[in-house]
Every structure is written in structure tokens, then in C-alpha cells.
Design a protein around this motif. Structure first.
Motif, PDB file in Angstrom:
ATOM      1  N   LEU A  90      38.676  43.272  35.992  1.00 52.16           N
ATOM      2  CA  LEU A  90      39.397  43.073  34.736  1.00 52.16           C
ATOM      3  C   LEU A  90      38.796  41.935  33.916  1.00 52.16           C
ATOM      4  N   SER A  91      38.460  40.834  34.566  1.00 52.23           N
ATOM      5  CA  SER A  91      37.922  39.698  33.818  1.00 52.23           C
ATOM      6  C   SER A  91      36.552  40.019  33.234  1.00 52.23           C
ATOM      7  N   LEU A  92      35.707  40.740  33.971  1.00 50.62           N
ATOM      8  CA  LEU A  92      34.404  41.108  33.426  1.00 50.62           C
ATOM      9  C   LEU A  92      34.548  42.094  32.268  1.00 50.62           C
ATOM     10  N   GLY A  93      35.492  43.008  32.367  1.00 44.13           N
ATOM     11  CA  GLY A  93      35.724  43.965  31.288  1.00 44.13           C
ATOM     12  C   GLY A  93      36.223  43.284  30.027  1.00 44.13           C
ATOM     13  N   LEU A  94      37.158  42.355  30.173  1.00 46.02           N
ATOM     14  CA  LEU A  94      37.676  41.632  29.010  1.00 46.02           C
ATOM     15  C   LEU A  94      36.607  40.746  28.389  1.00 46.02           C
ATOM     16  N   ARG A  95      35.775  40.172  29.235  1.00 37.98           N
ATOM     17  CA  ARG A  95      34.697  39.328  28.736  1.00 37.98           C
ATOM     18  C   ARG A  95      33.684  40.147  27.934  1.00 37.98           C
ATOM     19  N   ALA A  96      33.374  41.343  28.438  1.00 38.01           N
ATOM     20  CA  ALA A  96      32.427  42.214  27.729  1.00 38.01           C
ATOM     21  C   ALA A  96      33.007  42.668  26.389  1.00 38.01           C
ATOM     22  N   ARG A  97      34.296  42.985  26.361  1.00 40.18           N
ATOM     23  CA  ARG A  97      34.923  43.399  25.102  1.00 40.18           C
ATOM     24  C   ARG A  97      34.906  42.259  24.086  1.00 40.18           C
ATOM     25  N   ALA A  98      35.163  41.042  24.546  1.00 41.18           N
ATOM     26  CA  ALA A  98      35.145  39.893  23.646  1.00 41.18           C
ATOM     27  C   ALA A  98      33.736  39.662  23.113  1.00 41.18           C
ATOM     28  N   ARG A  99      32.722  39.822  23.962  1.00 33.46           N
ATOM     29  CA  ARG A  99      31.340  39.645  23.534  1.00 33.46           C
ATOM     30  C   ARG A  99      30.967  40.714  22.506  1.00 33.46           C
TER      31      ARG A  99
ATOM     32  N   LEU B 292      40.952  44.061  47.737  1.00 31.33           N
ATOM     33  CA  LEU B 292      41.336  44.907  46.615  1.00 31.33           C
ATOM     34  C   LEU B 292      41.857  44.061  45.453  1.00 31.33           C
ATOM     35  N   ALA B 293      42.670  43.073  45.758  1.00 36.13           N
ATOM     36  CA  ALA B 293      43.214  42.208  44.713  1.00 36.13           C
ATOM     37  C   ALA B 293      42.102  41.402  44.032  1.00 36.13           C
ATOM     38  N   VAL B 294      41.204  40.829  44.812  1.00 28.71           N
ATOM     39  CA  VAL B 294      40.118  40.027  44.249  1.00 28.71           C
ATOM     40  C   VAL B 294      39.191  40.895  43.404  1.00 28.71           C
ATOM     41  N   SER B 295      38.839  42.084  43.900  1.00 30.08           N
ATOM     42  CA  SER B 295      37.934  42.942  43.133  1.00 30.08           C
ATOM     43  C   SER B 295      38.581  43.423  41.844  1.00 30.08           C
ATOM     44  N   THR B 296      39.890  43.654  41.861  1.00 29.06           N
ATOM     45  CA  THR B 296      40.592  44.060  40.645  1.00 29.06           C
ATOM     46  C   THR B 296      40.565  42.951  39.606  1.00 29.06           C
ATOM     47  N   VAL B 297      40.806  41.731  40.041  1.00 24.08           N
ATOM     48  CA  VAL B 297      40.782  40.587  39.118  1.00 24.08           C
ATOM     49  C   VAL B 297      39.381  40.402  38.536  1.00 24.08           C
ATOM     50  N   VAL B 298      38.359  40.513  39.364  1.00 21.30           N
ATOM     51  CA  VAL B 298      36.981  40.362  38.881  1.00 21.30           C
ATOM     52  C   VAL B 298      36.640  41.469  37.897  1.00 21.30           C
TER      53      VAL B 298
END
Length: 82
Positions: A27-36, A19-25
Motif C-alpha cells: 500500500l505504501s509503495l502504491g500510494l508513493r507511486a501515485r503521488a510521484r 501478510l500484514a507487513v507485506s500489505t503495508v509495504v
């Protein structure tokens, strides 16, 4: 060393870890998409909005009426036109 209570079961620890690993992944993919998206929007020019006055000539009476309306507009306390 084992943890007391419900955390002593290795399946619970595995579940919490996943659960912790999937949450981090996620969040990071979402932030990366927003930055793109922000980068893409910054590179592209603003869309041109067509306005009817660009192709339709106003008569002097229409221009005068428009000027009268605009002159009565003022900014309210919240910075909005009223």
C-alpha cells in the motif's frame, strides 16, 4: 502465554505477520507511486492538441455554417451539450 485455537501455532502467527507487513509495504509503495505520478503530471505542461482549423482557412460560408451549428447547441439539464 499461548493463544487458544488455530493461533497457537507459531507458523500461523508468522504467516499473519508477514501478510500484514507485506500489505503495508504494498500500500505504501502504491500510494508513493501515485503521488510521484501526480507531481510529474503537475510539472509537465499539457500536451498541445492540433486542431484542423489552425492550419486550414475556412471560407466565409463554412464559418457561417459552423456558427449556425454552434448557436443551436445548448447545455442540457446534466450540463452536457445536446
Amino acid at each position: 502465554m499461548s493463544l487458544p485455537g488455530p493461533f497457537s501455532d507459531p507458523r500461523v502467527l508468522t504467516l499473519l505477520g508477514l501478510l500484514a507487513v507485506s500489505t503495508v509495504v504494498w500500500l505504501s509503495l502504491g500510494l508513493r507511486a501515485r503521488a510521484r505520478d501526480r507531481r510529474d503530471r503537475a510539472r509537465s505542461p499539457l500536451e498541445r492538441i492540433w486542431h484542423p482549423q489552425e492550419s486550414v482557412e475556412l471560407t466565409p460560408a463554412e464559418e457561417h455554417a459552423f456558427g449556425q451549428v454552434v448557436s443551436r447547441l445548448d447545455l442540457g439539464s446534466a450540463g452536457r451539450l445536446r
